[in-house]
Design a protein around this motif. Structure first.
Motif, PDB file in Angstrom:
ATOM      1  N   THR B  72     -41.935 -28.636 -36.390  1.00 51.78           N
ATOM      2  CA  THR B  72     -41.313 -27.721 -34.624  1.00 51.78           C
ATOM      3  C   THR B  72     -39.595 -27.169 -35.321  1.00 51.78           C
ATOM      4  O   THR B  72     -39.757 -26.508 -34.200  1.00 51.78           O
ATOM      5  N   ARG B 201     -41.297 -19.195 -35.541  1.00 55.73           N
ATOM      6  CA  ARG B 201     -42.750 -18.990 -35.868  1.00 55.73           C
ATOM      7  C   ARG B 201     -43.489 -19.371 -36.967  1.00 55.73           C
ATOM      8  O   ARG B 201     -44.526 -19.324 -37.407  1.00 55.73           O
ATOM      9  N   ALA B 204     -43.143 -23.069 -38.509  1.00 54.53           N
ATOM     10  CA  ALA B 204     -42.802 -23.778 -37.498  1.00 54.53           C
ATOM     11  C   ALA B 204     -43.760 -24.271 -36.656  1.00 54.53           C
ATOM     12  O   ALA B 204     -44.748 -23.266 -36.331  1.00 54.53           O
ATOM     13  N   VAL B 205     -44.236 -25.189 -36.383  1.00 50.42           N
ATOM     14  CA  VAL B 205     -45.834 -25.551 -35.612  1.00 50.42           C
ATOM     15  C   VAL B 205     -45.134 -25.804 -34.281  1.00 50.42           C
ATOM     16  O   VAL B 205     -44.431 -26.857 -33.378  1.00 50.42           O
ATOM     17  N   THR B 206     -44.937 -24.774 -33.216  1.00 51.48           N
ATOM     18  CA  THR B 206     -44.205 -24.633 -32.044  1.00 51.48           C
ATOM     19  C   THR B 206     -45.926 -24.728 -30.807  1.00 51.48           C
ATOM     20  O   THR B 206     -45.261 -24.342 -29.752  1.00 51.48           O
ATOM     21  N   GLY B 207     -46.818 -24.859 -31.051  1.00 51.91           N
ATOM     22  CA  GLY B 207     -48.054 -24.506 -30.395  1.00 51.91           C
ATOM     23  C   GLY B 207     -48.511 -23.595 -30.731  1.00 51.91           C
ATOM     24  O   GLY B 207     -47.491 -22.286 -30.395  1.00 51.91           O
ATOM     25  N   LYS B 208     -49.750 -23.208 -30.851  1.00 50.12           N
ATOM     26  CA  LYS B 208     -50.087 -21.542 -31.743  1.00 50.12           C
ATOM     27  C   LYS B 208     -49.982 -20.712 -30.148  1.00 50.12           C
ATOM     28  O   LYS B 208     -50.715 -21.343 -29.163  1.00 50.12           O
ATOM     29  N   PRO B 209     -49.206 -19.621 -30.045  1.00 54.62           N
ATOM     30  CA  PRO B 209     -49.721 -18.917 -28.745  1.00 54.62           C
ATOM     31  C   PRO B 209     -51.380 -17.933 -28.762  1.00 54.62           C
ATOM     32  O   PRO B 209     -51.663 -18.225 -30.066  1.00 54.62           O
ATOM     33  N   VAL B 210     -52.194 -18.425 -27.722  1.00 52.07           N
ATOM     34  CA  VAL B 210     -53.326 -17.612 -27.792  1.00 52.07           C
ATOM     35  C   VAL B 210     -53.790 -16.767 -28.118  1.00 52.07           C
ATOM     36  O   VAL B 210     -53.359 -15.796 -28.213  1.00 52.07           O
ATOM     37  N   GLY B 211     -54.762 -16.951 -29.042  1.00 52.75           N
ATOM     38  CA  GLY B 211     -55.153 -15.621 -29.825  1.00 52.75           C
ATOM     39  C   GLY B 211     -54.861 -15.377 -30.908  1.00 52.75           C
ATOM     40  O   GLY B 211     -54.964 -14.949 -32.208  1.00 52.75           O
ATOM     41  N   ALA B 212     -53.732 -15.595 -31.326  1.00 54.89           N
ATOM     42  CA  ALA B 212     -52.776 -16.385 -32.372  1.00 54.89           C
ATOM     43  C   ALA B 212     -53.050 -17.090 -33.310  1.00 54.89           C
ATOM     44  O   ALA B 212     -54.292 -17.621 -33.566  1.00 54.89           O
ATOM     45  N   ARG B 214     -52.719 -19.831 -36.395  1.00 57.09           N
ATOM     46  CA  ARG B 214     -52.323 -21.516 -36.324  1.00 57.09           C
ATOM     47  C   ARG B 214     -51.984 -21.865 -37.039  1.00 57.09           C
ATOM     48  O   ARG B 214     -51.643 -20.670 -38.280  1.00 57.09           O
ATOM     49  N   ASN B 215     -50.037 -22.645 -37.171  1.00 57.15           N
ATOM     50  CA  ASN B 215     -49.493 -22.952 -38.542  1.00 57.15           C
ATOM     51  C   ASN B 215     -49.964 -24.337 -39.106  1.00 57.15           C
ATOM     52  O   ASN B 215     -50.111 -24.954 -37.495  1.00 57.15           O
ATOM     53  N   ILE B 216     -50.029 -24.055 -40.061  1.00 54.90           N
ATOM     54  CA  ILE B 216     -50.144 -25.393 -40.734  1.00 54.90           C
ATOM     55  C   ILE B 216     -49.247 -26.624 -41.759  1.00 54.90           C
ATOM     56  O   ILE B 216     -48.848 -25.274 -42.654  1.00 54.90           O
ATOM     57  N   VAL B 217     -48.839 -27.039 -41.150  1.00 57.57           N
ATOM     58  CA  VAL B 217     -47.471 -27.986 -42.162  1.00 57.57           C
ATOM     59  C   VAL B 217     -48.416 -28.508 -42.754  1.00 57.57           C
ATOM     60  O   VAL B 217     -48.826 -30.371 -41.788  1.00 57.57           O
TER      61      VAL B 217
END
Ligand SMILES: Cc1ncc(C[n+]2csc(CCOP(=O)(O)OP(=O)(O)O)c2C)c(N)n1
Ligand code: SF4
Lengths: 243, 361
Positions: B72, B201, B204-212, B214-217
């Motif tokens: 995170t 960002r 890091a996984v910080t919660g995916k902003p809507v429509g953006a 996604r992050n995957i670790v």
């Protein structure tokens, strides 16, 4: 004639084709998760943790942030994330080998600490990914590639009801056992998962949502046979929660 | 105004964690490093800086909490001693494979097995070559004073984030337990969640902003070509680290005929042995690698260019000596001296060994 829309792919399911075998429960459970997160408007505050097992690639299918954990360690990973990010919805997704064998310690201690995470536990009574070996949850007499003559309690011990054990701990606020092999089951599962997510965001402790699932390949059955086998053999031993 | 105190190396690590803006510490008790967790619990940083401190159920639990929290974008660290560090090996490999920043302090004791609670330096191979499975390296810093125990926490975090790589501070039971004067720096503020999103960002996984996006670790790539590319990327990073991050200290090496090579507590002991040798009229220098990965291969060779003999002094059966040999090749004699099992060599023993193995040959 106007068409009536009876099914729509949940918005948070990606277009990637599932790698799961036909008749596997994982895909349906993924769909339920995607629906509930979307319904709750939690897309931007959810962090999921995938296990080692057939659901290791769940991050390819549900469009939220994900972390992939070492075999069995998802609950410790979730603790680390949640403790430092208390405003996020943090959940693990784990099979019965991952959670009830190699990861028992991490799971019990996260539960006992009352970490505000949701544990989604898929009990299909075998190790799917590695080819259908015995899991701690394998039923007595059940044949797997490592119990070719059926599980014998003298040799392998007894099927492990990890959910019942976890539910005894003070830190656990919710334990439920669901299945997704019927449409009614999917509806109940959705409600149960939503409840678990809500309790977690209220800071009530650890929620443990068990799914009794099929592993058609590991069980060496067709999709239809697997659902029937689940009904007749798994559910009597792992009874679903009342609504 | 400077804040100068007398404290143990382990306590200095705890103070450094709070003052460097660390977001979280997860650890499990083990001698000789338990004071790190104990001091943090006494300092109660969750009430001042907001830093989280948690006693985990095991070192496996601790390193996986670190893995999660590091995903995170937060500054997180753990500490342990040798047997606990062995348990963390799988986690180190995942952290390195997923390219996450974190700091791990190993206050090493003698082994193998449960071994002894007394100091050891027999985790050199583990730290520098084989922290876990797969082709990966941790950056390894070796403090030799309480002040360095404090300072290196800051340095380690800087390196960890610069390279998105685990950094191990490889200490030992002497440096962890001994008390010395230490100057504490002004506390740095923790990064805000907003700053973390802004700076981290991209991964890091910080919660995916809507429509953006996604992050995957993750550290799993089922396509071998993709996994090989990950390996190439990691190796390229380690190459830059080897080129840019070497640190060492050389005392009296330029004109020396013989060199003591030592890190951590053995460097302190060897310094005294060097003085004994110089008093007896021998040109002896001390070369102290500060980074064990990257090891100062070229620097050891070039700084000690006149030397015809090297003695690798370590509380082990001889681990760092392999790197000393790689550094100087066949041009000079390379010997090892070290007590084991928690026994600490004295300056006099090192001086004796230097005479027997190099000076009198
Ligand atoms: C440390 C470690 N041990 C063993 C394995 C091999 N392994 C991969 S998946 C798995 C079992 C997965 O079974 P389960 O958790 O029941 O999930 P399913 O595949 O049935 O969904 C095992 C043993 C591994 N990846 N890591
Ligand atoms: S092996 Fe079993 S658990 Fe894995 S995808 Fe196939 S059916 Fe599902």
């Amino acid at each position: 004639m106007a068409e009536e829309l009876v099914y729509k792919k949940p918005r948070l399911l990606t277009d990637k084709d599932f790698h799961f075998c036909p008749g596997c429960s994982h895909g349906t459970i993924h769909k339920v998760i995607a629906e509930v997160i979307d319904q709750m408007g939690m897309e931007n505050s959810s962090i999921g943790i995938t296990p080692v097992g057939c659901s290791v690639l769940a991050y390819n299918y549900i469009d939220i942030d994900w972390v992939q954990a070492a075999h069995g360690r998802a609950c410790a990973v979730a603790t680390g994330i949640k403790r430092l990010n208390p405003s996020k919805l943090v959940f693990t997704y784990q099979g019965d080998g991952d959670l009830a064998a190699i990861g028992t310690g991490e799971t019990i201690h996260a539960a006992n600490r009352g970490d505000n995470i949701v544990v989604i536990y898929v009990n299909n009574a075998v190790y799917g990914m590695t080819g259908g070996q015995m899991a701690p949850t394998t039923l007595l007499g059940m044949k797997t590639v490592t119990t070719p003559n059926g599980r014998d309690a003298k040799l392998h011990g007894y099927p492990f009801k990890v959910g019942e054990m976890i539910s005894q701990l003070e830190g656990v606020c919710y334990f439920t056992r669901q299945s997704v092999h019927t449409a009614a089951g999917v509806r109940r599962a959705r409600k149960a998962l939503r409840r678990a997510f809500e309790l977690s965001m209220e800071g009530r402790g650890l929620s443990f949502v068990e799914f009794v699932g099929t592993c058609s390949s590991g069980w060496k059955m067709s999709a239809v046979e697997a659902n029937k086998w689940l009904d007749e053999n798994m559910l009597p031993f792992y009874p679903l929660s009342a609504e | 105004m400077s804040d100068i105190r007398l404290m143990k190396g382990n306590e200095a690590v705890a103070h450094a964690a709070v003052r460097c803006g660390c977001d979280g510490y997860f650890g499990y008790p083990i001698t000789p490093q338990s004071e790190v967790l104990e001091t943090l619990m006494e300092l109660r940083p969750w009430e001042s800086t907001g830093m989280v401190v948690l006693q985990a159920e095991s070192e496996i639990g601790a390193i996986n909490m670190i893995y999660g929290a590091a995903c995170t974008g937060k500054m997180v660290m753990t500490s342990s001693s040798s047997p606990g560090i062995s348990l963390m090996g799988e986690g180190f490999s995942y952290i390195a494979g997923a390219e996450l920043p974190c700091v791990v302090v190993n206050v090493a004791r003698g082994g193998p097995g449960l071994g002894t609670i007394q100091p050891g330096q027999s985790d050199y191979f583990l730290a520098t070559k084989a922290g876990g499975h797969g082709d990966f390296n941790m950056i390894v810093l070796a403090p030799n004073s309480v002040q360095e125990m404090y300072n290196f926490v800051f340095d380690a975090f800087e390196l960890a984030f610069k390279y998105r790589n685990p950094v191990m501070i490889l200490s030992d039971g002497v440096i962890g337990q001994m008390m010395e004067r230490v100057e504490l720096s002004e506390p740095l503020p923790r990064r805000t969640d907003g700053q973390i999103v802004e700076q981290m960002r991209s991964w890091a996984v910080t919660g995916k902003p809507v429509g953006a996006q996604r992050n995957i670790v993750t550290s799993v790539q089922l396509d071998p070509i993709v996994q090989e590319n990950v390996n190439h990327r990691l190796q390229a990073k380690y190459k830059v680290i080897r080129e840019k991050e070497v640190r060492y200290e050389a005392i009296g090496c330029e004109d020396a005929d013989h060199i003591l090579v030592a890190y951590g507590c053995s460097a302190r002991i060897s310094h005294k042995a060097m003085e004994l040798a110089r008093d007896a009229g021998h040109k002896v220098g001390l070369f102290r690698p500060v980074t064990l990965f990257p090891f100062p291969y070229e620097q050891l060779d070039s700084v000690c260019k006149r030397a015809k003999g090297f003695l690798s002094v370590e509380l082990s059966a001889g681990q760092m000596i392999e790197d000393v040999r790689l550094a100087v090749g066949c041009r000079a004699r390379v010997e090892h001296f070290g007590r084991m099992g928690g026994v600490i060599h004295s300056p006099n023993e090192v001086w004796q060994a230097l005479q027997e193995k190099l000076l009198n040959r």
